[in-house]
Design a protein around this motif. Structure first.
Motif, short mmCIF file in Angstrom:
data_model
loop_
_atom_site.label_atom_id
_atom_site.label_comp_id
_atom_site.label_asym_id
_atom_site.label_seq_id
_atom_site.Cartn_x
_atom_site.Cartn_y
_atom_site.Cartn_z
N THR A 250 114.51 131.04 98.63
CA THR A 250 115.82 131.53 98.18
C THR A 250 115.64 132.59 97.11
O THR A 250 115.08 132.32 96.04
CB THR A 250 116.68 130.38 97.63
OG1 THR A 250 116.75 129.32 98.60
CG2 THR A 250 118.09 130.87 97.30
N ASN A 251 116.06 133.83 97.40
CA ASN A 251 116.07 134.94 96.43
C ASN A 251 114.72 135.14 95.75
O ASN A 251 114.65 135.39 94.54
CB ASN A 251 117.16 134.72 95.38
CG ASN A 251 118.54 134.55 96.00
OD1 ASN A 251 119.21 133.55 95.79
ND2 ASN A 251 118.96 135.52 96.78
N ALA A 252 113.63 135.04 96.55
CA ALA A 252 112.29 135.19 95.97
C ALA A 252 112.05 136.63 95.51
O ALA A 252 112.43 137.60 96.17
CB ALA A 252 111.24 134.80 97.00
N ARG A 253 111.40 136.73 94.35
CA ARG A 253 111.13 138.05 93.77
C ARG A 253 109.77 138.00 93.08
O ARG A 253 109.43 137.05 92.39
CB ARG A 253 112.23 138.39 92.76
CG ARG A 253 112.12 139.77 92.13
CD ARG A 253 113.40 140.08 91.34
NE ARG A 253 113.28 141.34 90.62
CZ ARG A 253 112.87 141.45 89.36
NH1 ARG A 253 112.56 140.36 88.65
NH2 ARG A 253 112.78 142.63 88.78
N PHE B 28 106.32 147.24 89.79
CA PHE B 28 106.57 147.44 91.22
C PHE B 28 107.04 146.14 91.84
O PHE B 28 106.38 145.10 91.72
CB PHE B 28 105.30 147.92 91.92
CG PHE B 28 105.43 147.99 93.42
CD1 PHE B 28 106.17 148.99 94.01
CD2 PHE B 28 104.82 147.03 94.23
CE1 PHE B 28 106.30 149.05 95.40
CE2 PHE B 28 104.94 147.09 95.60
CZ PHE B 28 105.68 148.11 96.18
N GLU B 29 108.18 146.18 92.50
CA GLU B 29 108.76 144.98 93.11
C GLU B 29 108.17 144.79 94.51
O GLU B 29 108.61 145.43 95.47
CB GLU B 29 110.27 145.11 93.17
CG GLU B 29 110.98 143.78 93.34
CD GLU B 29 112.48 143.88 93.08
OE1 GLU B 29 113.02 143.01 92.38
OE2 GLU B 29 113.10 144.83 93.59
N ALA B 30 107.17 143.93 94.60
CA ALA B 30 106.49 143.70 95.88
C ALA B 30 107.32 142.84 96.82
O ALA B 30 107.27 143.00 98.05
CB ALA B 30 105.13 143.05 95.63
N VAL B 31 108.05 141.88 96.27
CA VAL B 31 108.98 141.04 97.03
C VAL B 31 110.32 141.13 96.32
O VAL B 31 110.41 140.86 95.12
CB VAL B 31 108.49 139.59 97.12
CG1 VAL B 31 109.55 138.69 97.73
CG2 VAL B 31 107.20 139.51 97.94
N SER B 32 111.35 141.51 97.07
CA SER B 32 112.61 141.88 96.44
C SER B 32 113.77 141.01 96.91
O SER B 32 114.43 141.32 97.91
CB SER B 32 112.91 143.36 96.73
OG SER B 32 114.11 143.77 96.14
#
Length: 389
Positions: A35-38, A44-48
């Motif tokens: 859920t809403n992984a970041r 740098f946002e690798a997982v957004s």
């Protein structure tokens, strides 16, 4: 590839079936909810902010090009990276969360991990490689039996005393898989495990992974950039790009009915032809006047989004949905010039040009075409996907 592996691959190609699948591992579940992984690395946002669910016992593939965030997401599931936002649950238990801060250690998550490289110790036998996770976890009860069982599952029971240097690439990868399943994880994570193998061995290992999934009933999450592996292995495909999820669906859905142009290009290898909607006609669908010249009809089932008359649109056309037009054919035909011809045995790949636009056709192996020839191709109206430009 060894003789045994080659024979098994040929057997599967000829339709030979494995023995009936064994029941899933007792007590296994392995449902995963993200859920809403970041995840951010140096700004740098690798997982957004992504969310998805992996049903227990399913084979789910994270599919994307390099830099899409798929491997980072897999490492987050394994606990090898910490979340900067969101939550990960396994069987409804929170194993990672940014707020409140929670991070269950990898060894406590009941997950197995198969790396892209074989990651085998050269000084250890096959038996010792597979036994290592049990020794680290101090699970010495029935150790020898459990190692033998894991090796038997991957077809290596007779090679327990060999060293990595005495194994083929496919055998080494099966050792790494046995090592990942020997302690009976609930979830098996695989990070491009076939990328270092040659083409025939990759095909063989795909069948082996299918067989293993049926036998164990494990939840498997697989990372790859190869669409053929994703389509062959998966119950569910999650297409990723730039740290986000483009779409989720069955292999057939994401290949034949992609929801966005980017998925159509990556998964189906579609060419893109741009134009303007010239007509809408009930059962006939939509007629598009192409910017490069000519026109194509798109069936109603292929229309995604707005397709009002005058709207700019983009058509996604897979190479196999173009064929050399038979004599007398007119509807959905394009006149193009051959720019390149590649004979690949089972078919011919043609690179075509029309009005400055380039697109590809996968035609019969008997196609007689040469560079510079004019050629008339027909596009399957039912297979075209239309998207807003």
């Amino acid at each position: 590839m060894t003789t045994t592996e080659s024979n098994q691959t040929q057997g599967r190609r000829s339709g030979r079936r494995d023995r009936a699948a064994a029941a899933p591992v007792a007590g296994s579940a392995g449902a995963v909810e993200v859920t809403n992984a970041r995840k951010v690395f140096n700004g740098f946002e690798a997982v957004s902010d992504i969310s998805f669910t992996v049903p227990a016992g399913s084979f789910t593939t994270l599919l994307g090009a390099s830099g899409s965030g798929k491997t980072t997401m897999l490492r987050l599931l394994a606990g090898l990276e910490r979340l900067d936002g969101g939550t990960i649950r396994m069987d409804s238990t929170v194993v990672a969360s940014a707020r409140p801060a929670t991070h269950v250690a990898p060894e406590a998550r009941r997950v197995g991990f198969v790396f892209q490289t074989f990651a085998l110790w050269p000084q250890m036998t096959v038996f010792d490689q597979v036994a290592y996770p049990l020794k680290v976890r101090r699970q010495r009860e029935r150790l020898r039996e459990r190692v033998r069982d894991a090796l038997a599952l991957v077809g290596l029971a007779e090679l327990a005393d060999r060293y990595p240097s005495e194994l083929s690439g496919g055998q080494q990868q099966r050792v790494s898989i046995a090592r990942a399943i020997v302690y009976e994880p609930k979830v098996l994570l695989l990070d491009e495990p076939l990328s270092s193998l040659d083409a025939e061995l990759r095909e063989y290992m795909c069948y082996e992974l299918q067989r293993l999934h049926r036998r164990l009933g494990l939840t498997m999450v697989y990372v790859t950039h190869a669409q053929s592996e994703a389509l062959t292995l998966s119950d569910q495909v999650i297409v990723m790009a730039r740290g986000k999820i483009l779409e989720t669906g069955t292999p057939r859905q994401v290949y034949e009915r992609p929801k966005c142009l980017e998925t159509a290009g990556f998964v189906g290898g579609s060419s893109v032809l741009r134009g303007v909607v010239a007509e809408r006609s009930g059962q006939d669908g939509v007629r598009v006047r192409l910017d490069c010249g000519g026109q194509l009809w798109v069936s109603p089932r292929g229309v995604t989004g707005d397709a009002a008359v005058g709207a700019a649109v983009a058509l996604a056309v897979k190479p196999e949905d173009l064929a050399v037009a038979p004599d007398g054919a007119d509807r959905n035909c394009l006149e193009a010039t051959v720019e390149a011809v590649a004979y690949v045995g089972s078919h011919c790949d043609l690179s075509l040009e029309l009005g400055g636009e380039r697109f590809r056709a996968r035609t019969s192996k008997s196609t007689d075409a040469n560079v510079g020839d004019g050629i008339r191709v027909r596009v399957d109206q039912e297979a075209i996907r239309l998207f807003p430009a």
